[in-house]
Design an enzyme around this catalytic site. Structure first.
Site, short mmCIF file in Angstrom:
data_model
loop_
_atom_site.label_atom_id
_atom_site.label_comp_id
_atom_site.label_asym_id
_atom_site.label_seq_id
_atom_site.Cartn_x
_atom_site.Cartn_y
_atom_site.Cartn_z
CG ASP A 176 -18.78 -14.56 1.28
OD1 ASP A 176 -18.35 -14.87 2.35
OD2 ASP A 176 -17.96 -15.05 0.37
CE1 TYR A 270 -14.07 -15.45 9.96
CE2 TYR A 270 -16.37 -15.84 9.02
CZ TYR A 270 -14.96 -15.95 8.76
OH TYR A 270 -14.26 -16.13 7.70
P1 NAD Z 1 -6.46 -14.72 -3.66
O1 NAD Z 1 -5.04 -14.51 -3.18
O2 NAD Z 1 -6.50 -15.96 -4.53
O3 NAD Z 1 -6.95 -13.43 -4.83
C1 NAD Z 1 -6.44 -12.04 -4.50
C2 NAD Z 1 -5.81 -11.50 -5.62
O4 NAD Z 1 -5.39 -10.08 -5.27
C3 NAD Z 1 -4.59 -12.11 -6.09
O5 NAD Z 1 -4.53 -12.43 -7.47
C4 NAD Z 1 -3.45 -10.89 -5.62
O6 NAD Z 1 -2.33 -10.88 -6.69
C5 NAD Z 1 -4.35 -9.80 -5.89
N1 NAD Z 1 -3.74 -8.43 -5.28
C6 NAD Z 1 -3.14 -8.14 -3.95
N2 NAD Z 1 -2.71 -7.15 -3.72
C7 NAD Z 1 -3.37 -6.25 -4.73
C8 NAD Z 1 -3.35 -4.99 -4.87
N3 NAD Z 1 -2.87 -4.05 -4.08
N4 NAD Z 1 -3.90 -4.67 -6.10
C9 NAD Z 1 -4.48 -5.33 -6.90
N5 NAD Z 1 -4.57 -6.73 -6.74
C10 NAD Z 1 -4.08 -7.25 -5.57
O7 NAD Z 1 -7.43 -14.44 -2.52
P2 NAD Z 1 -8.80 -14.92 -2.14
O8 NAD Z 1 -8.94 -16.16 -1.32
O9 NAD Z 1 -9.52 -15.25 -3.61
O10 NAD Z 1 -9.58 -13.87 -1.56
C11 NAD Z 1 -9.62 -12.50 -2.11
C12 NAD Z 1 -10.03 -11.59 -0.88
O11 NAD Z 1 -11.52 -11.76 -0.80
C13 NAD Z 1 -9.50 -11.49 0.34
O12 NAD Z 1 -9.13 -10.40 0.61
C14 NAD Z 1 -10.51 -12.48 0.94
O13 NAD Z 1 -10.36 -12.08 2.37
C15 NAD Z 1 -11.86 -11.55 0.39
N6 NAD Z 1 -13.16 -12.17 0.66
C16 NAD Z 1 -13.62 -11.81 1.34
C17 NAD Z 1 -15.15 -12.24 1.51
C18 NAD Z 1 -15.96 -11.49 2.71
O14 NAD Z 1 -17.11 -11.94 3.02
N7 NAD Z 1 -15.99 -10.13 2.61
C19 NAD Z 1 -15.56 -13.56 1.07
C20 NAD Z 1 -14.67 -14.26 0.29
C21 NAD Z 1 -13.26 -13.70 0.11
C1 G6P Z 2 -16.21 -16.51 4.66
C2 G6P Z 2 -16.10 -15.07 4.84
C3 G6P Z 2 -14.86 -14.19 4.39
C4 G6P Z 2 -13.84 -15.09 4.37
C5 G6P Z 2 -14.03 -16.30 3.98
C6 G6P Z 2 -12.78 -17.23 4.35
O1 G6P Z 2 -16.71 -16.40 3.23
O2 G6P Z 2 -17.28 -14.16 4.90
O3 G6P Z 2 -14.60 -13.22 4.90
O4 G6P Z 2 -12.76 -14.69 3.63
O5 G6P Z 2 -15.12 -16.88 4.44
O6 G6P Z 2 -12.65 -18.31 3.53
P1 G6P Z 2 -11.28 -19.20 3.26
O7 G6P Z 2 -12.39 -20.42 2.56
O8 G6P Z 2 -10.56 -18.45 2.56
O9 G6P Z 2 -10.93 -19.65 4.59
MN MN Z 3 -16.71 -11.86 5.40
#
Ligand code: NAD
Ligand code: G6P
Ligand code: MN
Length: 447
Positions: A176, A270
């Site tokens: 995102d 980044y």
């Molecule tokens: P969070 O810790 O609040 O939520 C993650 C959830 O995943 C937790 O509830 C945890 O219990 C669960 N979990 C962990 N391992 C698991 C498994 N093996 N099977 C099922 N559930 C499992 O984290 P968050 O800050 O909300 O972020 C969630 C994910 O999304 C992270 O990997 C974060 O890096 C990713 N993210 C990616 C982007 C992107 O741009 N690609 C953007 C935002 C968040």
């Molecule tokens: C952006 C990136 C994600 C990353 C997030 C971290 O959205 O695209 O890949 O996980 O920032 O945000 P945070 O608020 O958890 O540091």
């Molecule tokens: Mn990302």
């Protein structure tokens, strides 16, 4: 957008139901039922207690706004993955406790400590890959026709692993960050949102550049955007009106310094970690990193608001609202469901999209989204500077996956030391040895 003859309604599973991003997605789905109708919404998480806090609030939201939608939250993979059309994955293997170590261990050695960048990102990659592969396998077992849109980080390394281990699976890895930046670009030039922009972008995940941004009439917006970025980075007026966390304020501001290094393009935020690691480390507090900020801010806000909804028994006055993260993943599902060919970014095998980069690199480029998933658009040749940067970073990501698959200490050491932000192989080894101890419950034994 829906057609009279098309009365399909979809079943969506959010994997990582306990994620802080889940309520935003629920809100976006409920607001967009005219464009993407639902019959079922399910949550899956392996931490039932954490998920329940979000699910209890979501159940109230769904009941109030669309009682016809069946809602279910479960820790049982068979229940979760059966009868699903789309899986939205956002798991964090090791949760914030391990993210905190990913940030703090490198910093202890004077190196950038970051969720997806450098040694921290590589460490997270080795934890995340088996978790994401498990989700893919559940999906293929219980709903073989479903698509998975995967946000689970570190997306670059996870994507390299899914390319190698599940090459034919219907998983599309996404991010995102460029989406959030494009919403900012739209604001800078006075357009409604990112969907009013037509753009060219290339690179790896969290490692890319815009080469062209226009409005729908074809007007070149780059000069206006560059002028703004040179002065303010990607900071916009809303940041001051709505409030912005200090670390994100610094990141958006630093885009100005990153831009200065290549004024022919506009950068992903980044890149600051790779171009200015010394400055980033100097501004970091090894005892209070981004994880602490997230736990004190976003996590508290989200779980507090869920608790308030549950206590009041209503979500009519909720402050949860759609954001770039949630609208993007719903836009992607909608485009696949209705074969719209909307042009959006994805992380996919290069195969010529960047003509002078390894065809097997997982690159981030614009794609046309439709019933076949993501069809990449050719972005041409990377410039010399970008070619050097991408080639090095792509090798880091490939070595990290090699190390996991081969249980190889040496390959992981190579990955750490090749990473641009790590000054030498000795420091890389010190960080790696600390990381091995910290990740003993997650990583295989390395030989
Ligand atoms: P969070 O810790 O609040 O939520 C993650 C959830 O995943 C937790 O509830 C945890 O219990 C669960 N979990 C962990 N391992 C698991 C498994 N093996 N099977 C099922 N559930 C499992 O984290 P968050 O800050 O909300 O972020 C969630 C994910 O999304 C992270 O990997 C974060 O890096 C990713 N993210 C990616 C982007 C992107 O741009 N690609 C953007 C935002 C968040
Ligand atoms: C952006 C990136 C994600 C990353 C997030 C971290 O959205 O695209 O890949 O996980 O920032 O945000 P945070 O608020 O958890 O540091
Ligand atoms: Mn990302």
């Amino acid at each position: 957008m829906t057609h009279a003859a098309d009365d399909r309604k979809f079943s969506v599973l959010i994997a990582g139901g306990g994620s802080t991003y889940t309520p935003g997605i629920v809100l976006t789905l409920l607001n967009g039922l005219d464009k993407f109708p639902l019959r079922k919404l399910k949550f899956y998480d392996n931490d039932g207690e954490r998920q329940k806090k979000i699910a209890d609030a979501a159940r109230i939201l769904v009941k109030e706004r669309a009682p016809e939608i069946e809602f279910e939250a479960t820790t049982n993979p068979a229940e979760a993955f059966t009868d699903v059309d789309f899986v939205m994955a956002q798991i964090r293997v090791g949760k914030y406790a391990m993210r905190s170590l990913d940030e703090k261990i490198p910093l202890k050695h004077g190196v950038v400590g970051q969720e997806t960048t450098g040694p921290g990102g590589i460490a997270y990659g080795l934890r995340s890959i088996p978790g994401v592969i498990e989700l893919v396998d559940y999906m293929e077992k219980y709903s073989p026709n479903a698509w998975m849109l995967n946000y689970s980080n570190p997306a670059a390394i996870v994507a390299e692993a899914t390319r190698r281990l599940r090459p034919n699976s219907k998983i599309i890895n996404i991010c995102d960050m460029p989406i959030g930046i494009m919403d900012r670009m739209a604001q800078i030039v006075g357009l409604k949102d990112r969907n009013d922009l037509v753009f060219r972008y290339y690179g790896l995940n969290h490692f890319g550049w815009w080469t062209d941004v226009r409005d729908k009439t074809g007007k070149d917006l780059m000069p206006q955007l560059k002028k703004h970025v040179a002065k303010h980075g990607y900071l916009v007026d809303d940041d001051y009106e709505e409030g912005i966390e200090p670390s994100w304020e610094e990141t958006f501001k630093m885009a100005a310094d990153v831009y200065a290094l290549d004024p022919t393009t506009l950068p992903n935020t980044y890149l600051k970690y790779y171009m200015y690691p010394t400055q980033v480390v100097k501004h970091s507090d090894p005892n209070y990193t981004r994880t602490d900020e997230v736990e004190d801010h976003r996590q508290k806000l989200v779980f507090g608001e869920c608790a308030r909804i549950v206590e009041n028994g209503t979500a009519k006055d909720t402050g949860f609202k759609p954001d770039d993260h949630s609208t993007y993943i719903v836009d992607l599902c909608t485009a696949i469901a209705y074969d719209t060919k909307q042009r959006m970014l994805a992380i996919i095998p290069n195969e010529g999209a960047i003509s002078n980069i390894d065809p097997t690199a997982m690159v981030e480029v614009p794609c046309l989204f439709g019933a076949n998933g993501a069809e990449r658009l050719a972005m041409g040749k990377a410039a010399t500077y970008q070619t050097g940067m991408i080639t090095e970073q792509n090798s880091v990501e490939k070595l990290a996956v090699d190390a996991l698959l081969e249980h190889s200490y040496t390959k992981l050491w190579q990955a750490f030391s090749l990473c641009k932000i790590v000054p030498d192989a000795g420091i890389a080894k010190d960080i790696l040895d600390d990381m091995i101890v910290a990740n003993k419950d997650y990583w295989p034994e390395l030989n």
